[in-house]
Design a protein around this motif. Structure first.
Motif, PDB file in Angstrom:
ATOM      1  N   GLN A  38      58.082 -20.966 -13.410  1.00 55.12           N
ATOM      2  CA  GLN A  38      56.754 -20.561 -13.869  1.00 55.12           C
ATOM      3  C   GLN A  38      55.679 -21.387 -13.175  1.00 55.12           C
ATOM      4  O   GLN A  38      54.649 -20.851 -12.745  1.00 55.12           O
ATOM      5  CB  GLN A  38      56.633 -20.716 -15.383  1.00 55.12           C
ATOM      6  N   CYS A  39      55.906 -22.687 -13.074  1.00 56.54           N
ATOM      7  CA  CYS A  39      54.927 -23.536 -12.394  1.00 56.54           C
ATOM      8  C   CYS A  39      54.758 -23.108 -10.941  1.00 56.54           C
ATOM      9  O   CYS A  39      53.627 -22.930 -10.456  1.00 56.54           O
ATOM     10  CB  CYS A  39      55.361 -24.999 -12.466  1.00 56.54           C
ATOM     11  N   ARG A  40      55.854 -22.946 -10.249  1.00 57.42           N
ATOM     12  CA  ARG A  40      55.773 -22.570  -8.837  1.00 57.42           C
ATOM     13  C   ARG A  40      55.122 -21.204  -8.669  1.00 57.42           C
ATOM     14  O   ARG A  40      54.347 -20.982  -7.733  1.00 57.42           O
ATOM     15  CB  ARG A  40      57.177 -22.589  -8.228  1.00 57.42           C
ATOM     16  N   TYR A  41      55.421 -20.287  -9.569  1.00 55.15           N
ATOM     17  CA  TYR A  41      54.810 -18.956  -9.554  1.00 55.15           C
ATOM     18  C   TYR A  41      53.291 -19.063  -9.697  1.00 55.15           C
ATOM     19  O   TYR A  41      52.540 -18.249  -9.153  1.00 55.15           O
ATOM     20  CB  TYR A  41      55.397 -18.142 -10.708  1.00 55.15           C
ATOM     21  N   SER A  42      52.855 -20.083 -10.434  1.00 57.19           N
ATOM     22  CA  SER A  42      51.436 -20.252 -10.743  1.00 57.19           C
ATOM     23  C   SER A  42      50.725 -21.203  -9.792  1.00 57.19           C
ATOM     24  O   SER A  42      49.585 -21.594 -10.046  1.00 57.19           O
ATOM     25  CB  SER A  42      51.284 -20.760 -12.180  1.00 57.19           C
ATOM     26  N   GLY A  43      51.393 -21.592  -8.715  1.00 57.30           N
ATOM     27  CA  GLY A  43      50.760 -22.464  -7.731  1.00 57.30           C
ATOM     28  C   GLY A  43      50.813 -23.933  -8.076  1.00 57.30           C
ATOM     29  O   GLY A  43      50.087 -24.739  -7.489  1.00 57.30           O
ATOM     30  N   ILE A  44      51.670 -24.304  -9.036  1.00 54.66           N
ATOM     31  CA  ILE A  44      51.877 -25.710  -9.378  1.00 54.66           C
ATOM     32  C   ILE A  44      53.086 -26.202  -8.580  1.00 54.66           C
ATOM     33  O   ILE A  44      54.180 -25.654  -8.705  1.00 54.66           O
ATOM     34  CB  ILE A  44      52.140 -25.900 -10.883  1.00 54.66           C
ATOM     35  N   GLU A  45      52.889 -27.217  -7.766  1.00 51.84           N
ATOM     36  CA  GLU A  45      53.977 -27.709  -6.921  1.00 51.84           C
ATOM     37  C   GLU A  45      54.980 -28.506  -7.748  1.00 51.84           C
ATOM     38  O   GLU A  45      54.609 -29.428  -8.475  1.00 51.84           O
ATOM     39  CB  GLU A  45      53.417 -28.589  -5.804  1.00 51.84           C
ATOM     40  N   VAL A  46      56.257 -28.127  -7.645  1.00 55.36           N
ATOM     41  CA  VAL A  46      57.338 -28.881  -8.285  1.00 55.36           C
ATOM     42  C   VAL A  46      58.363 -29.218  -7.205  1.00 55.36           C
ATOM     43  O   VAL A  46      59.258 -28.426  -6.910  1.00 55.36           O
ATOM     44  CB  VAL A  46      58.012 -28.085  -9.422  1.00 55.36           C
ATOM     45  N   PRO A  47      58.244 -30.370  -6.574  1.00 49.17           N
ATOM     46  CA  PRO A  47      59.230 -30.759  -5.562  1.00 49.17           C
ATOM     47  C   PRO A  47      60.610 -30.920  -6.189  1.00 49.17           C
ATOM     48  O   PRO A  47      60.733 -31.367  -7.337  1.00 49.17           O
ATOM     49  CB  PRO A  47      58.700 -32.102  -5.046  1.00 49.17           C
ATOM     50  N   ASP A  48      61.642 -30.562  -5.460  1.00 48.63           N
ATOM     51  CA  ASP A  48      62.997 -30.654  -5.992  1.00 48.63           C
ATOM     52  C   ASP A  48      63.329 -32.056  -6.488  1.00 48.63           C
ATOM     53  O   ASP A  48      64.018 -32.222  -7.498  1.00 48.63           O
ATOM     54  CB  ASP A  48      64.011 -30.236  -4.917  1.00 48.63           C
ATOM     55  N   GLU A  49      62.834 -33.076  -5.783  1.00 46.80           N
ATOM     56  CA  GLU A  49      63.183 -34.441  -6.166  1.00 46.80           C
ATOM     57  C   GLU A  49      62.495 -34.889  -7.456  1.00 46.80           C
ATOM     58  O   GLU A  49      62.862 -35.919  -8.039  1.00 46.80           O
ATOM     59  CB  GLU A  49      62.848 -35.418  -5.037  1.00 46.80           C
ATOM     60  N   LEU A  50      61.521 -34.117  -7.912  1.00 47.11           N
ATOM     61  CA  LEU A  50      60.846 -34.448  -9.172  1.00 47.11           C
ATOM     62  C   LEU A  50      61.323 -33.570 -10.327  1.00 47.11           C
ATOM     63  O   LEU A  50      60.699 -33.543 -11.392  1.00 47.11           O
ATOM     64  CB  LEU A  50      59.327 -34.316  -9.016  1.00 47.11           C
ATOM     65  N   TRP A  51      62.419 -32.870 -10.117  1.00 44.66           N
ATOM     66  CA  TRP A  51      63.031 -32.017 -11.149  1.00 44.66           C
ATOM     67  C   TRP A  51      64.437 -32.558 -11.374  1.00 44.66           C
ATOM     68  O   TRP A  51      65.345 -32.297 -10.592  1.00 44.66           O
ATOM     69  CB  TRP A  51      63.026 -30.577 -10.663  1.00 44.66           C
ATOM     70  N   CYS A  52      64.598 -33.364 -12.423  1.00 39.32           N
ATOM     71  CA  CYS A  52      65.828 -34.144 -12.587  1.00 39.32           C
ATOM     72  C   CYS A  52      66.406 -34.024 -13.994  1.00 39.32           C
ATOM     73  O   CYS A  52      65.710 -33.683 -14.952  1.00 39.32           O
ATOM     74  CB  CYS A  52      65.555 -35.618 -12.291  1.00 39.32           C
ATOM     75  N   HIS A  53      67.682 -34.349 -14.063  1.00 39.75           N
ATOM     76  CA  HIS A  53      68.401 -34.391 -15.339  1.00 39.75           C
ATOM     77  C   HIS A  53      69.291 -35.619 -15.368  1.00 39.75           C
ATOM     78  O   HIS A  53      69.804 -36.059 -14.331  1.00 39.75           O
ATOM     79  CB  HIS A  53      69.273 -33.141 -15.512  1.00 39.75           C
ATOM     80  N   ALA A  54      69.460 -36.174 -16.555  1.00 41.25           N
ATOM     81  CA  ALA A  54      70.413 -37.269 -16.740  1.00 41.25           C
ATOM     82  C   ALA A  54      71.048 -37.138 -18.118  1.00 41.25           C
ATOM     83  O   ALA A  54      70.460 -36.549 -19.036  1.00 41.25           O
ATOM     84  CB  ALA A  54      69.730 -38.623 -16.593  1.00 41.25           C
ATOM     85  N   THR A  55      72.246 -37.660 -18.238  1.00 46.28           N
ATOM     86  CA  THR A  55      73.011 -37.576 -19.486  1.00 46.28           C
ATOM     87  C   THR A  55      73.052 -38.929 -20.174  1.00 46.28           C
ATOM     88  O   THR A  55      73.236 -39.964 -19.526  1.00 46.28           O
ATOM     89  CB  THR A  55      74.450 -37.106 -19.199  1.00 46.28           C
ATOM     90  N   THR A  56      72.881 -38.902 -21.477  1.00 48.75           N
ATOM     91  CA  THR A  56      73.079 -40.099 -22.287  1.00 48.75           C
ATOM     92  C   THR A  56      73.654 -39.674 -23.631  1.00 48.75           C
ATOM     93  O   THR A  56      73.298 -38.622 -24.164  1.00 48.75           O
ATOM     94  CB  THR A  56      71.768 -40.885 -22.482  1.00 48.75           C
ATOM     95  N   GLY A  57      74.570 -40.461 -24.151  1.00 49.64           N
ATOM     96  CA  GLY A  57      75.146 -40.167 -25.462  1.00 49.64           C
ATOM     97  C   GLY A  57      76.316 -39.212 -25.449  1.00 49.64           C
ATOM     98  O   GLY A  57      76.751 -38.769 -26.522  1.00 49.64           O
ATOM     99  N   ALA A  58      76.857 -38.889 -24.285  1.00 48.28           N
ATOM    100  CA  ALA A  58      78.006 -37.983 -24.236  1.00 48.28           C
ATOM    101  C   ALA A  58      79.178 -38.597 -25.002  1.00 48.28           C
ATOM    102  O   ALA A  58      79.509 -39.774 -24.831  1.00 48.28           O
ATOM    103  CB  ALA A  58      78.404 -37.706 -22.792  1.00 48.28           C
ATOM    104  N   GLY A  59      79.793 -37.786 -25.864  1.00 45.83           N
ATOM    105  CA  GLY A  59      80.945 -38.243 -26.629  1.00 45.83           C
ATOM    106  C   GLY A  59      80.613 -39.044 -27.869  1.00 45.83           C
ATOM    107  O   GLY A  59      81.519 -39.443 -28.611  1.00 45.83           O
ATOM    108  N   LEU A  60      79.331 -39.276 -28.117  1.00 48.40           N
ATOM    109  CA  LEU A  60      78.930 -40.081 -29.269  1.00 48.40           C
ATOM    110  C   LEU A  60      78.423 -39.201 -30.407  1.00 48.40           C
ATOM    111  O   LEU A  60      77.863 -38.127 -30.170  1.00 48.40           O
ATOM    112  CB  LEU A  60      77.813 -41.049 -28.872  1.00 48.40           C
ATOM    113  N   PRO A  61      78.567 -39.647 -31.647  1.00 49.02           N
ATOM    114  CA  PRO A  61      77.894 -38.948 -32.749  1.00 49.02           C
ATOM    115  C   PRO A  61      76.387 -38.989 -32.524  1.00 49.02           C
ATOM    116  O   PRO A  61      75.854 -39.956 -31.965  1.00 49.02           O
ATOM    117  CB  PRO A  61      78.287 -39.769 -33.983  1.00 49.02           C
ATOM    118  N   TYR A  62      75.702 -37.963 -32.969  1.00 51.91           N
ATOM    119  CA  TYR A  62      74.253 -37.935 -32.774  1.00 51.91           C
ATOM    120  C   TYR A  62      73.582 -39.144 -33.417  1.00 51.91           C
ATOM    121  O   TYR A  62      72.576 -39.651 -32.911  1.00 51.91           O
ATOM    122  CB  TYR A  62      73.674 -36.642 -33.346  1.00 51.91           C
TER     123      TYR A  62
END
Length: 355
Positions: free
Chosen positions: A230-254
């Motif tokens: 949606q951002c890119r469609y609207s002329g908002i630049e989203v470089p790939d390197e600024l679109w990230c994910h990380a995991t924390t808490g895998a296997g743990l109770p909430y």
């Protein structure tokens, strides 16, 4: 430095660079979760790490008891692009009938004032939080929205459809926030301790209905792909390197995966800090963005009392099955497509079926 909205009146070259950071989780400790979200901690951490000479604005979009929520988009654009007004006029600031957090927090103006946006949020059910989805749905108006509601009598569908079909519309429609940069950092726990070794939920009884090999994403950052697109469609630049994910808490109770637990996860925190560093380097080098012709900053909605009366008359006619001649509702009524002539529009269809 703290944001000074008065700087929005200055020439671009004379004002400080500005970033808006958004915490996109639904959780706040001042509602039934009773605990603040990890995204709030990350938002504050990022604000502390960005250059001190920048204006740093930030907002927590979490649900606070009795505070307004972000109202849903009414999909005006599906009737006509010209009916979708920039900034959104479906709701208003301090509206007692339909209170809206987007307007109450001046988010349209603050998004306009910022040169770059940093969006931080969790993955909820393979997608962004409902709060972030609501906000971005409401930003449809930044992509081609009508900056002249006076041309459509505030919200007259027939006038909007006529305007959209006219040559004048091509000179009005545009991406109102084009040129800015957005970064997205999303995080998840891969189901915490709910997932069995075979990849299925532990409590699932109909195990054949859930294929653990059919997970929708190879890269979990794709949970935020709709917002990025949606951002890119609207002329908002989203470089790939600024679109990230990380995991924390895998296997743990909430219960064991709260902000105070997250900050002890060295790998996760290093990934977040690296994203912040990349964000700061990219937007700092890119520099400030010139504002658009039609600004949300400083916008004051025109009065529309007479227009509201006309729209109320239109509504009453439709309720009586007498929609405006030649209009889309008139055609739908004539062909029996909507069956929506009623003086009780708040009554649910299920209630009607049972009456």
């Amino acid at each position: 430095m703290k944001p000074n909205d008065e700087n929005g009146k200055l020439p671009t070259a004379a004002r400080p660079f500005r970033v808006l950071i958004l915490s996109g989780s639904n959780r706040r400790e001042y509602n039934c979760p009773g605990v603040d979200a990890k995204s709030r901690t990350l938002m504050l951490r990022m604000a502390d790490q960005l250059p001190p000479e920048w204006e740093i604005d930030y907002e927590d979009l979490g649900n606070v008891y009795s505070r307004a929520r972000i109202q849903s988009c009414n999909a005006c654009v599906s009737t006509s692009m010209a009916l979708c007004v920039w900034p959104c006029n479906c709701y208003a600031k301090d509206d007692g009938d339909e209170p809206d957090l987007m307007w109450d927090l001046d988010l349209y103006s603050r998004l306009d004032l910022a040169d770059a946006w940093a969006v931080i949020g969790p993955i909820n059910w393979y997608g962004p939080s409902s709060t972030l989805k609501l906000m971005f749905d409401r930003l449809v108006c930044m992509n081609g929205g009508n900056p002249r509601e006076d041309l459509i009598e505030h919200k007259n569908p027939e006038r909007a459809m006529a305007l959209e079909r006219s040559p004048e519309w091509r000179d009005l429609t545009r991406n109102h926030l084009e040129g800015r940069t957005a970064g997205f950092f999303c995080y998840g726990d891969e189901g915490g301790d709910e997932v069995a070794p075979d990849g299925r939920p532990k409590v699932l009884r109909h195990k054949a209905w859930f294929d653990p090999d059919a997970e929708p994403f190879e890269d979990n950052r794709d949970a935020y792909r709709p917002l990025v697109r949606q951002c890119r469609y609207s002329g908002i630049e989203v470089p790939d390197e600024l679109w990230c994910h990380a995991t924390t808490g895998a296997g743990l109770p909430y219960a064991d995966n709260q902000a105070e637990d997250m900050v002890t996860d060295a790998k996760f925190m290093a990934a977040f800090d690296a994203w912040v560093g990349s964000f700061a380097a990219f937007v700092g080098q890119k520099g400030k963005v010139e504002p658009g012709e039609y600004r949300a900053y400083g916008y004051e909605a025109p009065g529309h009392r007479m227009a509201d009366l006309k729209l109320k008359w239109r509504e009453l006619r439709m309720s009586a099955g007498r929609a405006p001649a030649g209009s889309s509702p008139a055609e739908q009524q004539a062909e029996g497509l909507n069956r929506d002539a009623t003086f009780s529009p708040k009554t649910g269809e299920g209630e009607k079926l049972r009456s």
